[in-house]
Design a protein around this motif. Structure first.
Motif, PDB file in Angstrom:
ATOM      1  N   ALA A  64      -0.273  39.794  79.972  1.00 27.51           N
ATOM      2  CA  ALA A  64      -1.069  38.872  80.561  1.00 27.51           C
ATOM      3  C   ALA A  64      -2.283  39.250  81.168  1.00 27.51           C
ATOM      4  N   ASP A  65      -2.331  40.585  81.806  1.00 26.56           N
ATOM      5  CA  ASP A  65      -3.361  41.196  82.064  1.00 26.56           C
ATOM      6  C   ASP A  65      -4.483  41.110  81.311  1.00 26.56           C
ATOM      7  N   PHE A  66      -4.162  41.662  79.918  1.00 24.82           N
ATOM      8  CA  PHE A  66      -5.128  41.982  79.038  1.00 24.82           C
ATOM      9  C   PHE A  66      -5.441  40.689  78.352  1.00 24.82           C
ATOM     10  N   ILE A  67      -4.519  39.862  78.135  1.00 26.54           N
ATOM     11  CA  ILE A  67      -4.957  38.452  77.855  1.00 26.54           C
ATOM     12  C   ILE A  67      -6.003  37.775  78.717  1.00 26.54           C
ATOM     13  N   ALA A  68      -5.803  37.858  79.833  1.00 25.64           N
ATOM     14  CA  ALA A  68      -6.948  37.363  80.905  1.00 25.64           C
ATOM     15  C   ALA A  68      -8.082  38.314  80.513  1.00 25.64           C
ATOM     16  N   LEU A  69      -8.388  39.445  80.379  1.00 25.81           N
ATOM     17  CA  LEU A  69      -9.622  40.035  79.956  1.00 25.81           C
ATOM     18  C   LEU A  69     -10.214  39.589  78.741  1.00 25.81           C
ATOM     19  N   VAL A  70      -9.287  39.172  77.652  1.00 24.41           N
ATOM     20  CA  VAL A  70      -9.805  38.445  76.486  1.00 24.41           C
ATOM     21  C   VAL A  70     -10.273  37.096  76.503  1.00 24.41           C
ATOM     22  N   GLU A  71      -9.580  36.534  77.509  1.00 22.18           N
ATOM     23  CA  GLU A  71      -9.970  35.137  77.743  1.00 22.18           C
ATOM     24  C   GLU A  71     -11.254  34.921  78.590  1.00 22.18           C
ATOM     25  N   LYS A  72     -11.471  35.873  79.505  1.00 26.21           N
ATOM     26  CA  LYS A  72     -12.734  36.138  80.356  1.00 26.21           C
ATOM     27  C   LYS A  72     -13.855  36.396  79.256  1.00 26.21           C
ATOM     28  N   HIS A  73     -13.555  36.852  78.047  1.00 23.02           N
ATOM     29  CA  HIS A  73     -14.808  37.189  77.451  1.00 23.02           C
ATOM     30  C   HIS A  73     -14.993  36.103  76.240  1.00 23.02           C
ATOM     31  N   GLY A  74     -14.053  35.202  76.519  1.00 19.26           N
ATOM     32  CA  GLY A  74     -14.177  33.953  75.381  1.00 19.26           C
ATOM     33  C   GLY A  74     -13.635  34.187  73.784  1.00 19.26           C
ATOM     34  N   ILE A  75     -12.697  35.262  73.912  1.00 24.15           N
ATOM     35  CA  ILE A  75     -12.343  35.383  72.567  1.00 24.15           C
ATOM     36  C   ILE A  75     -11.167  34.750  72.137  1.00 24.15           C
ATOM     37  N   ALA A  76     -11.249  34.055  70.991  1.00 26.36           N
ATOM     38  CA  ALA A  76     -10.094  33.077  70.487  1.00 26.36           C
ATOM     39  C   ALA A  76      -9.099  33.862  69.874  1.00 26.36           C
ATOM     40  N   TYR A  77      -7.866  33.771  70.317  1.00 32.27           N
ATOM     41  CA  TYR A  77      -6.668  34.501  69.572  1.00 32.27           C
ATOM     42  C   TYR A  77      -5.445  33.498  69.168  1.00 32.27           C
ATOM     43  N   HIS A  78      -4.613  33.990  68.543  1.00 31.23           N
ATOM     44  CA  HIS A  78      -3.310  33.200  68.090  1.00 31.23           C
ATOM     45  C   HIS A  78      -2.360  34.183  67.936  1.00 31.23           C
ATOM     46  N   GLU A  79      -1.053  33.504  68.325  1.00 30.42           N
ATOM     47  CA  GLU A  79       0.222  34.389  68.062  1.00 30.42           C
ATOM     48  C   GLU A  79       0.715  34.290  66.520  1.00 30.42           C
ATOM     49  N   LYS A  80       0.882  35.425  65.777  1.00 32.72           N
ATOM     50  CA  LYS A  80       1.304  35.515  64.414  1.00 32.72           C
ATOM     51  C   LYS A  80       2.742  34.907  64.528  1.00 32.72           C
ATOM     52  N   THR A  81       3.642  36.343  64.629  1.00 35.84           N
ATOM     53  CA  THR A  81       4.739  36.297  64.732  1.00 35.84           C
ATOM     54  C   THR A  81       5.447  37.200  65.705  1.00 35.84           C
ATOM     55  N   LEU A  82       6.584  36.774  66.404  1.00 38.09           N
ATOM     56  CA  LEU A  82       7.370  37.734  67.283  1.00 38.09           C
ATOM     57  C   LEU A  82       6.547  38.188  68.372  1.00 38.09           C
ATOM     58  N   GLY A  83       5.686  37.360  69.001  1.00 36.75           N
ATOM     59  CA  GLY A  83       4.960  37.505  70.095  1.00 36.75           C
ATOM     60  C   GLY A  83       3.523  38.296  69.726  1.00 36.75           C
ATOM     61  N   GLN A  84       3.281  38.779  68.527  1.00 36.10           N
ATOM     62  CA  GLN A  84       2.113  39.557  68.084  1.00 36.10           C
ATOM     63  C   GLN A  84       0.755  38.690  68.365  1.00 36.10           C
ATOM     64  N   LEU A  85      -0.016  39.002  69.115  1.00 37.31           N
ATOM     65  CA  LEU A  85      -1.397  38.356  69.280  1.00 37.31           C
ATOM     66  C   LEU A  85      -2.642  38.994  68.311  1.00 37.31           C
ATOM     67  N   PHE A  86      -3.262  38.072  68.022  1.00 33.70           N
ATOM     68  CA  PHE A  86      -4.290  38.523  67.053  1.00 33.70           C
ATOM     69  C   PHE A  86      -5.750  37.912  67.249  1.00 33.70           C
ATOM     70  N   CYS A  87      -6.945  38.472  67.288  1.00 36.96           N
ATOM     71  CA  CYS A  87      -8.146  37.841  67.334  1.00 36.96           C
ATOM     72  C   CYS A  87      -8.236  36.855  66.182  1.00 36.96           C
ATOM     73  N   ASP A  88      -8.728  35.568  66.281  1.00 34.54           N
ATOM     74  CA  ASP A  88      -9.023  34.527  65.380  1.00 34.54           C
ATOM     75  C   ASP A  88      -9.952  34.996  64.236  1.00 34.54           C
ATOM     76  N   ALA A  89     -10.878  35.696  64.993  1.00 33.67           N
ATOM     77  CA  ALA A  89     -12.247  36.250  64.050  1.00 33.67           C
ATOM     78  C   ALA A  89     -12.094  37.636  63.797  1.00 33.67           C
ATOM     79  N   SER A  90     -12.411  38.485  64.574  1.00 35.27           N
ATOM     80  CA  SER A  90     -12.461  39.842  63.933  1.00 35.27           C
ATOM     81  C   SER A  90     -12.164  40.838  65.395  1.00 35.27           C
ATOM     82  N   ALA A  91     -11.626  41.886  64.930  1.00 34.15           N
ATOM     83  CA  ALA A  91     -11.280  43.156  65.743  1.00 34.15           C
ATOM     84  C   ALA A  91     -12.573  43.477  66.629  1.00 34.15           C
TER      85      ALA A  91
END
Length: 372
Positions: A64-91
């Motif tokens: 949750a702490d890292f997700i908050a950092l990702v969201e602070k920077h406006g990076i869109a992401y999604h859950e693929k399977t089994l809790g795995q989170l990926f950037c929508d666009a690019s690493a």
């Protein structure tokens, strides 16, 4: 991550990067979209000689702490399977985010730095080319031996040994397995076929996809179990999880008892070529209920004794590393050498496939950054 947290505390920080550009492993991860964490991250998702060591860091800095950092920077992401989170666009977005955070707290990032030696006098003296860096604290975040073509070396382990720290034996992990000669002859032409299976060794098992390659087995289930596999031992593969393939044949007097009937049942759960190959190589000894039940048991317990792994070239991570007994679980500081820290993959903490190794990197880096 460590540099960012240290910078927030007003520390003067320099990141010495051997490569020409930073974050190369981030850039190639998750097919270029960076599987940056896992929602279900728990200490049980890590392999270590001390399974309790990671608990403190993982609790101090959570997904949750890292997700908050990702969201602070406006990076869109999604859950693929089994809790795995990926950037929508690019690493690349994750690398840019970390660069930005470093810049905001005055961290200097120097690339193309080839460290020649590290000495300890009044603090640490790091010699690199014509340059010399002096600091009260030194953090080693050099990764493991995996993917040497990207610059992986034994530098972190060598440095730990230089200062008297114990290293637990390293080995490739999250890596494809190579068939022995007999299995290679039987199955290597099935390259590209995949099936959902349960793979087990000892008390550990995973239910995910398995992929046949020209040399052996790969796919998420195999990569996961490879971190637990020991040379000269076997893994057990359930080719039809949760299925009783022969039930209708055994329980009905009217059902045909012959290869086509069994082949048809097996093709409902496996790719046709794999089903046919399995039956050709493992026909039932007879067509009695007892013989069919034994065939069923074999199909759920295929014992494979790999010849080897595909090595560090194909391994996603390195298992083993700096012995956790040498480090503080709260700060990652060496118990022997004040001011010396080891974080990330160089430490004997190895995550499962699916964002866990990144979360260990963030969490161990965070903890060291709070202490340096």
């Amino acid at each position: 991550m460590c540099a960012i947290e240290a910078g927030k505390r007003g520390r003067r920080v320099a990141v010495l990067e051997r490569a020409a550009r930073i974050g190369q492993k981030i850039l190639i991860s998750g097919g270029g979209r960076c599987n940056f964490t896992n929602l279900h991250c728990r200490p049980e998702n890590f392999v270590s000689a001390n399974p309790h060591f990671a608990k403190s860091a993982l609790a101090a800095y959570t997904p949750a702490d890292f997700i908050a950092l990702v969201e602070k920077h406006g990076i869109a992401y999604h859950e693929k399977t089994l809790g795995q989170l990926f950037c929508d666009a690019s690493a690349r977005q994750i690398v840019t985010m970390l660069e930005s955070e470093c810049r905001d707290v005055g961290v200097r990032i120097l690339t193309g730095i080839d460290v020649r030696s590290v000495e300890r006098g009044n603090g640490f003296i790091v010699a690199a080319g014509e340059n010399e860096f002096r600091a009260a604290s030194l953090v080693v975040a050099t990764g493991g031996l995996s993917i040497p073509k990207m610059g992986a070396t034994s530098f972190g382990y060598d440095l730990a040994r230089q200062f008297g720290l114990k290293i637990n034996e390293t080995r490739p992990a999250l890596v494809p397995l190579i068939f022995n000669a007999q299995d290679r002859e039987h199955y290597s032409d099935l390259t590209g076929l995949s099936a959902e299976v349960i793979v087990a060794t000892g008390k550990q098992s995973f239910r995910e996809k398995m992929l046949f390659t020209h040399r052996g087995l790969s796919g998420p289930a195999i990569l996961q179990i490879s971190s637990y596999w020991k040379p000269a031992t076997s893994i057990t593969i359930d080719l039809a999880p949760g299925q009783d393939l022969t039930a209708s044949i055994r329980n009905s007097n009217g059902t045909r008892r012959d290869p086509p009937a069994l082949r048809g049942a097996l093709r409902t759960v496996l790719p046709q070529r794999l089903a046919d190959r399995w039956l050709d190589l493992h026909p039932p000894a007879a067509w009695s209920n007892h013989a069919l039940a034994e065939w069923e048991r074999q199909t759920h317990n295929w014992a494979v004794t790999p010849e080897n792994t595909d090595g560090y070239e194909k391994a996603e991570v390195t298992a083993g590393g700096v012995d956790t007994n040498e480090l503080s679980a709260k700060t990652m500081e060496s118990r022997r050498v004040q001011g010396l820290y080891f974080i990330g993959e160089v430490v004997d903490v190895t995550g499962w496939l699916g964002g866990f190794n990144f979360q260990w990197a963030w969490a161990s880096g965070f903890c060291a950054g709070q202490a340096v």
